[in-house]
Design a protein around this motif. Structure first.
Motif, short mmCIF file in Angstrom:
data_model
loop_
_atom_site.label_atom_id
_atom_site.label_comp_id
_atom_site.label_asym_id
_atom_site.label_seq_id
_atom_site.Cartn_x
_atom_site.Cartn_y
_atom_site.Cartn_z
N ASP A 1 0.85 -1.18 0.00
CA ASP A 1 0.00 0.00 0.00
C ASP A 1 0.90 1.24 0.00
OD1 ASP A 1 -1.69 2.10 0.56
OD2 ASP A 1 -2.89 1.00 2.02
N TYR B 1 1.65 3.46 3.04
CA TYR B 1 2.51 3.01 4.14
C TYR B 1 3.99 3.03 3.74
CZ TYR B 1 -1.71 1.52 6.52
OH TYR B 1 -2.93 1.51 7.14
N GLU C 1 1.70 -2.27 11.08
CA GLU C 1 2.18 -3.23 12.09
C GLU C 1 3.42 -3.91 11.53
OE1 GLU C 1 0.66 -3.99 15.23
OE2 GLU C 1 2.63 -4.90 15.40
N GLY C 2 4.59 -3.58 12.05
CA GLY C 2 5.82 -4.14 11.50
C GLY C 2 6.08 -3.60 10.10
N GLU C 3 6.89 -4.31 9.31
CA GLU C 3 7.17 -3.84 7.96
C GLU C 3 6.17 -4.46 6.99
OE1 GLU C 3 10.84 -5.41 6.30
OE2 GLU C 3 10.83 -7.00 7.78
N GLN D 1 -11.06 -2.48 1.66
CA GLN D 1 -10.23 -1.37 1.19
C GLN D 1 -11.00 -0.38 0.32
OE1 GLN D 1 -6.65 -2.77 -0.75
NE2 GLN D 1 -5.42 -2.18 1.01
N ARG E 1 5.57 -13.67 10.04
CA ARG E 1 5.02 -13.36 11.37
C ARG E 1 4.07 -14.43 11.90
NH1 ARG E 1 5.53 -7.62 10.03
NH2 ARG E 1 3.81 -7.74 8.58
N LYS F 1 10.38 -14.42 12.14
CA LYS F 1 11.10 -13.17 12.45
C LYS F 1 12.03 -13.40 13.64
CE LYS F 1 9.32 -9.56 10.15
NZ LYS F 1 9.99 -8.32 9.84
N PRO G 1 -3.38 -8.01 15.52
CA PRO G 1 -2.33 -8.29 14.52
C PRO G 1 -0.93 -8.32 15.13
CG PRO G 1 -3.91 -6.73 13.65
CD PRO G 1 -4.25 -6.90 15.10
N ALA G 2 -0.70 -7.55 16.19
CA ALA G 2 0.63 -7.55 16.81
C ALA G 2 0.87 -8.83 17.59
CB ALA G 2 0.76 -6.35 17.74
#
Lengths: 334, 364
Positions: free
Chosen positions: A261, A264, A326-328, B45, B96, B106, B340-341
């Protein structure tokens, strides 16, 4: 000098002296740096803005720039976002043994040109050479310092309901360029980093407008993450109109292929300006008169609808959250 | 396809027209499932989620490759990370994904494992050539979309005499999963938005059982708002007439018979097998495994990896969400213990998972 950087060049002895005089002073030299004292003596007054940043970009050369110019632009821009005139910067080089001397020379030369163009002096620096494998080719740290001329000082917690949200140009160019070059991806249309020093344009802006609430450069995390930081700090809602956010077609295309995206992706030559709605047109006029702001546009408004959140009004008129990264960002399977 | 042409599939006025038509023709609640995670994300989206008539219940199915990768498959590739002389190659989405004891790739990299994110399975050929003393193990997850490219990579490796490439094959096939869903009486779905990418490979025919055996409608659909609205509208019209059909609404990419060459390569290298789906359990003949004549590439055989059923995660409702029985925000863990984290269940793991999409995009 040898055609590659050797550990000797970080020894502090004669090899180090040669590196400093034949390379660093050649391209970065000025009346203060040339003295080679242990510290620089600066002439500053009033309120001071200071910022530091470390640059570890891979690849070190990319379309539109390199790690040397980026290390100047990044720090100059951070200081300028406080409504300050950047005056001096420092540079610390950590170089991996074996780096071709020609690459180092190209980087230092590029840093010198970027500093001259931005109107800042490199007044002190440091060079270390570390064994092969201890760092990735070259890391550069720069610290910048400047005099604040804006009153009030722009700040991330100063956005208010009714403020206009402007960007100085297209989003995602730098992030996609670096990613594409690193991975050897050949996009249909070539993309290029937007790396640039924004201080001259920002000085014009804060001098001519009575009030600017927030200035930020949307670097890592891109526009979406930066706006999320601002809305949280200011406890307001940022409502963006998707169709008004400028993104180059080639960046859209590259992102579409990789499942990324552009909102980002990092930018290194763009800024977000948040200010009272009545000054928006004047701000756009100033920005568009400068080559670095020619694609500037208003992308949204601060409201009280969903405090702390960024809401995107889509092309279809639907609404959705534009959350924090969130993160890369990682490319998807399909 | 050019962007100018794509823009036509995003025309706000045309979308509004179809939305109004749908609104006027709906006399009861209808439940539509989009199978593919990319559709889930496209619906959020584009803002369609906030514009669809309230009578349309939008469900996200088992078409996100990361979501359905079984926990024992995840533990298998995490066990391989850090293995002496192994370089793991993977698509970025798996980096992840959590395994047991809070492990993920990771963290494995931070602990010294050699993991390379690749953009195409073909990148593994170069990786294998550059590291002749190591085994390059590619994590083969995904559906019919990715399997043919991996099969082609294996063929090229054989042609080029590359003998240090292995595939950890966890591929799954979409129609068999839909059959399993439809045969479950607890599941209440009126129609399917069928995946565009998978269908580009397999065509339309493998979905005909949806109308023939279960009297439900299904439309192969592209990823632009007009594609999605047109398919939903078609299914509403059929339902109002008391009909059920399977159709292709993505003819600009998907041929009736898919891509025969890709299918040929895929089945030259792989053969159907039973597979464990995260959240759904064992589905017969829903996976692909490496044929015996290609077993020199098989990382499962080389490392003696067995994939086993494991107990469901306490509190996690991902199984019900993948079946369309529950919505993400009906899970007690959603947005609290599961984010999500720090994802607990598969639907929160992938950026294309329905829980992650809800968390990321849903405004209220």
């Amino acid at each position: 000098m040898s055609d590659k950087v050797l550990l000797d060049y970080g020894s502090g002895g004669r090899a180090s002296q040669r590196l400093i005089s034949d390379l660093f002073l050649k391209y970065l030299g000025n009346d203060e740096l040339d003295r080679l004292n242990d510290a620089a003596v600066l002439n500053l007054s009033g309120r001071i803005a200071m910022s530091t940043d470390s640059f570890t970009v891979d690849p070190i050369f990319f379309p539109g720039g390199d790690i040397g110019s980026l290390a100047v632009h990044g720090t100059v821009n951070d200081v300028a976002m406080m409504g300050a005139v950047p005056r001096y910067i420092t540079c610390g080089y950590i170089i991996e043994e074996g780096l071709p001397m020609a690459d180092l020379e190209r980087i230092v030369q590029s840093m010198g040109e970027a500093a001259r163009h931005a109107g800042v002096k490199v007044v002190t620096g440091d060079t270390k050479v570390v064994p092969k494998g201890a760092c990735d080719k070259i890391f550069i740290n720069t610290t910048g310092i400047g005099e604040i001329i804006a009153d009030p000082t722009p700040s991330g917690d100063a956005a208010r309901v009714g403020d206009a949200v402007l960007v100085s140009g297209t989003m995602g160019d730098h992030g996609l360029t670096v990613l594409g070059t690193r991975e050897g991806l050949d996009f249909e249309a070539k993309v290029q980093s937007d790396s640039a020093a924004l201080n001259h344009l920002l000085v014009k802006l804060v001098r001519e407008l009575p009030e600017v609430h927030v200035l930020r450069d949307p670097t890592r995390g891109g526009l979406a993450t930066t706006l999320n930081e601002i809305t949280k700090s200011s406890n307001v809602c940022c409502e963006l109109t998707e169709t008004s956010i400028p993104v180059r077609p080639e960046v859209k295309g590259g992102c579409s292929i990789l499942g990324l995206d552009p909102l980002y992706l990092a930018n290194e030559g763009k800024f977000i300006c948040i200010l009272p709605g009545e000054y928006a047109d004047k701000a756009l006029e100033i920005m568009r008169a400068d080559p670095l702001g020619q694609d500037a546009c208003r992308i949204g408004t601060m409201t009280d609808a969903n405090p702390g959140k960024v809401v995107l009004v889509t092309q279809l008129g639907g609404k959705r959250l534009l959350g924090m990264l969130e993160g890369e960002q990682l490319p998807r399977i399909c | 396809m050019s962007f100018e042409l794509l823009e036509k599939f995003r025309d706000p006025a045309l979308c509004r027209k179809i939305l109004d038509k749908m609104e006027s023709e709906l006399d009861r609640e209808l439940r539509f499932m989009e199978v593919c995670g990319t559709h889930t994300v496209a619906i959020f989206q584009s803002g369609l989620r906030s514009l669809l008539p309230e009578k349309i219940v939008h469900l996200s199915g088992p078409g996100c490759p990361v979501c359905v990768t079984h926990e024992s498959e995840v533990n298998a590739f995490l066990d391989l990370a850090g293995h002496e002389n192994v370089i793991l190659a993977t698509f970025g989405d798996l980096m992840r994904v959590p395994g047991d004891k809070g492990r993920n790739l990771k963290k494995a990299v931070a602990d010294g494992a050699r993991v390379k994110v690749v953009y195409s399975p073909f990148d593994t050929l170069k990786l294998a050539k550059e590291n002749p003393g190591d085994l390059v193990v590619f994590i083969g997850v995904g559906f019919e979309t990715t399997a043919p490219t991996i099969a082609a990579t294996m063929k090229m490796a054989r042609e080029q005499g590359i003998d240090n490439l292995r595939i950890l094959c966890f591929h799954k096939t979409v129609p068999t999963a839909l059959d399993a869903l439809l045969s479950d009486e607890a599941i209440n779905i009126d129609g399917f938005i069928l995946p565009g990418h998978v269908s580009a490979i397999i065509g339309v025919e493998p979905y005909n059982f949806i109308a023939e055996d279960y009297a439900k409608s299904a439309v192969v659909t592209g990823f632009e708002p007009l594609d999605i609205l047109q398919s939903l509208n078609q299914m509403i019209e059929w339902r109002n007439k008391g009909e059920a059909h399977v159709a292709n609404n993505y003819t600009r990419i998907v041929g009736e018979h898919g891509n025969p060459k890709a299918l040929e390569i895929m089945y030259e290298v792989f053969e159907p097998c039973d597979a464990l789906w995260r959240g759904l359990g064992l589905i017969p003949s829903s996976g692909l495994e490496i044929r015996p004549e290609w077993e020199s590439f098989d990382a499962k055989k080389q490392f003696g990896i067995e994939i086993k059923e494991s107990p469901a995660l306490p509190g996690c409702k991902c199984g019900d969400i993948l079946k369309g029985v529950k919505q993400p925000d009906q899970c007690p863990l959603f947005g609290k213990a599961c984010t999500p984290a720090n994802p607990v269940g598969p639907c929160m793991v992938s950026t294309e998972g329905s829980c992650a999409a809800y968390y990321k995009y849903k405004l209220d």
